[in-house]
Design an enzyme around this catalytic site. Structure first.
Site, PDB file in Angstrom:
ATOM      1  N   ASP A   1     -55.584 -44.518  10.581  1.00  0.00           N
ATOM      2  CA  ASP A   1     -54.519 -44.533   9.527  1.00  0.00           C
ATOM      3  C   ASP A   1     -53.693 -45.888   9.611  1.00  0.00           C
ATOM      4  OD1 ASP A   1     -52.594 -43.515   7.588  1.00  0.00           O
ATOM      5  OD2 ASP A   1     -51.249 -43.267   9.062  1.00  0.00           O
TER       6      ASP A   1
ATOM      7  N   ASP B   1     -50.244 -46.690   7.144  1.00  0.00           N
ATOM      8  CA  ASP B   1     -49.083 -46.943   7.364  1.00  0.00           C
ATOM      9  C   ASP B   1     -48.473 -45.998   8.460  1.00  0.00           C
ATOM     10  OD1 ASP B   1     -48.674 -48.096   4.801  1.00  0.00           O
ATOM     11  OD2 ASP B   1     -49.139 -46.114   3.606  1.00  0.00           O
TER      12      ASP B   1
HETATM   13  C1  BG6 Z   1     -49.770 -43.025   3.073  1.00  0.00           C
HETATM   14  C2  BG6 Z   1     -48.288 -42.836   3.531  1.00  0.00           C
HETATM   15  O1  BG6 Z   1     -50.588 -43.844   3.939  1.00  0.00           O
HETATM   16  O2  BG6 Z   1     -50.050 -43.465   1.962  1.00  0.00           O
HETATM   17  C3  BG6 Z   1     -47.611 -41.938   2.450  1.00  0.00           C
HETATM   18  O3  BG6 Z   1     -48.043 -42.211   4.685  1.00  0.00           O
HETATM   19  C4  BG6 Z   1     -47.646 -42.526   1.024  1.00  0.00           C
HETATM   20  O4  BG6 Z   1     -46.249 -41.915   2.763  1.00  0.00           O
HETATM   21  C5  BG6 Z   1     -49.270 -42.683   0.775  1.00  0.00           C
HETATM   22  O5  BG6 Z   1     -47.162 -41.805  -0.114  1.00  0.00           O
HETATM   23  C6  BG6 Z   1     -49.565 -43.093  -0.641  1.00  0.00           C
HETATM   24  O6  BG6 Z   1     -49.094 -44.589  -0.617  1.00  0.00           O
HETATM   25  P1  BG6 Z   1     -49.362 -45.422  -1.849  1.00  0.00           P
HETATM   26  O7  BG6 Z   1     -49.360 -46.996  -1.326  1.00  0.00           O
HETATM   27  O8  BG6 Z   1     -50.581 -45.325  -2.632  1.00  0.00           O
HETATM   28  O9  BG6 Z   1     -48.223 -45.227  -2.777  1.00  0.00           O
HETATM   29 MG    MG Z   2     -49.321 -42.818   8.442  1.00  0.00          MG
END
Ligand code: BG6
Ligand code: MG
Length: 213
Positions: free
Chosen positions: A9, A11
């Site tokens: 993963d 984030d």
């Molecule tokens: C995930 C995060 O990796 O990505 C979530 O943990 C987030 O919190 C999701 O909503 C979507 O991210 P993005 O960058 O497409 O808005």
């Molecule tokens: Mg994450």
């Protein structure tokens, strides 16, 4: 070796962007007068942008059209992306750069499996644009974690069977997605570890070396 591939993963595992997600959503929620705190934020880990907003809107005192939802999620993403522009390789979490290179030297396939549509931008900021063997992200899936789609696609991109892959996750939804996809998982971070959903628990990122060996 116990595994042939690792799917990370992004984030909250590779970098601290989970904090920026929180701050950006907080600005939007404040503007709309919606109560939003760390507890609600925990439910957004691993969940797509629109699904995250739907969770925030559970406390909204009113109704919102699809057009308005797009307006606010776009706004959140603008705030979020302006925070990302300040990121650099130093924003990788402790032990990540060193461990990634050791895992690569061990001959493992390394991939990203993230719900984020900003994945490639973030990898660029971290100096990791060309590092991973495959990237499966929010741009190639139709269903968000806990659905296994993002990890199943990552394994396909690597030409690996699910049983050969280990998923590294900080989100409950992500650990559930790994299991649903027939993959073992390593829980990273206090909340993921406390959930008890991981096959393994990572006290430190570098613990991965011992787990895969
Ligand atoms: C995930 C995060 O990796 O990505 C979530 O943990 C987030 O919190 C999701 O909503 C979507 O991210 P993005 O960058 O497409 O808005
Ligand atoms: Mg994450």
């Amino acid at each position: 070796m116990r595994y042939q591939a690792i799917i990370f993963d992004l984030d909250g595992v590779i970098c601290r962007t989970d904090q920026y997600h929180y701050l950006a959503w907080k600005q939007v929620a404040d503007e709309l007068g919606i109560p939003f705190d760390e507890q609600v934020n925990e439910r957004l880990r691993g969940v797509s942008r629109m699904a995250s907003f739907d969770i925030i809107l559970e406390r909204y005192d009113g109704t919102m059209s699809d057009e308005e939802k797009i307006h606010w999620t776009d706004k959140k993403n603008e705030i979020y992306k302006s925070m990302l522009t300040q990121m650099g390789p130093d924003d990788m979490l402790e032990g990540v750069a060193d461990t990634l290179h050791k895992l690569r030297a061990m001959g493992l396939d390394l991939a990203i499996g993230s719900s984020s549509r900003n994945t490639k931008f973030i990898l660029g900021q971290l100096g990791l644009s060309d590092f991973f063997d495959a990237i499966s992200d929010g741009t190639n899936i139709t269903r968000s974690k806990p659905d296994p789609e993002v990890f199943v696609k990552a394994a396909e991109f690597l030409n690996r069977a699910p049983a050969e892959c280990l998923v590294v996750e900080d989100a409950e939804a992500g650990l559930q997605a790994a299991t649903a996809g027939g993959m073992d998982s390593a829980a990273f971070g206090e909340i993921a570890i406390r959930s008890g959903l991981g096959t393994w628990n990572l006290e430190r990122f570098s613990d991965l070396i011992g787990i895969v060996a």
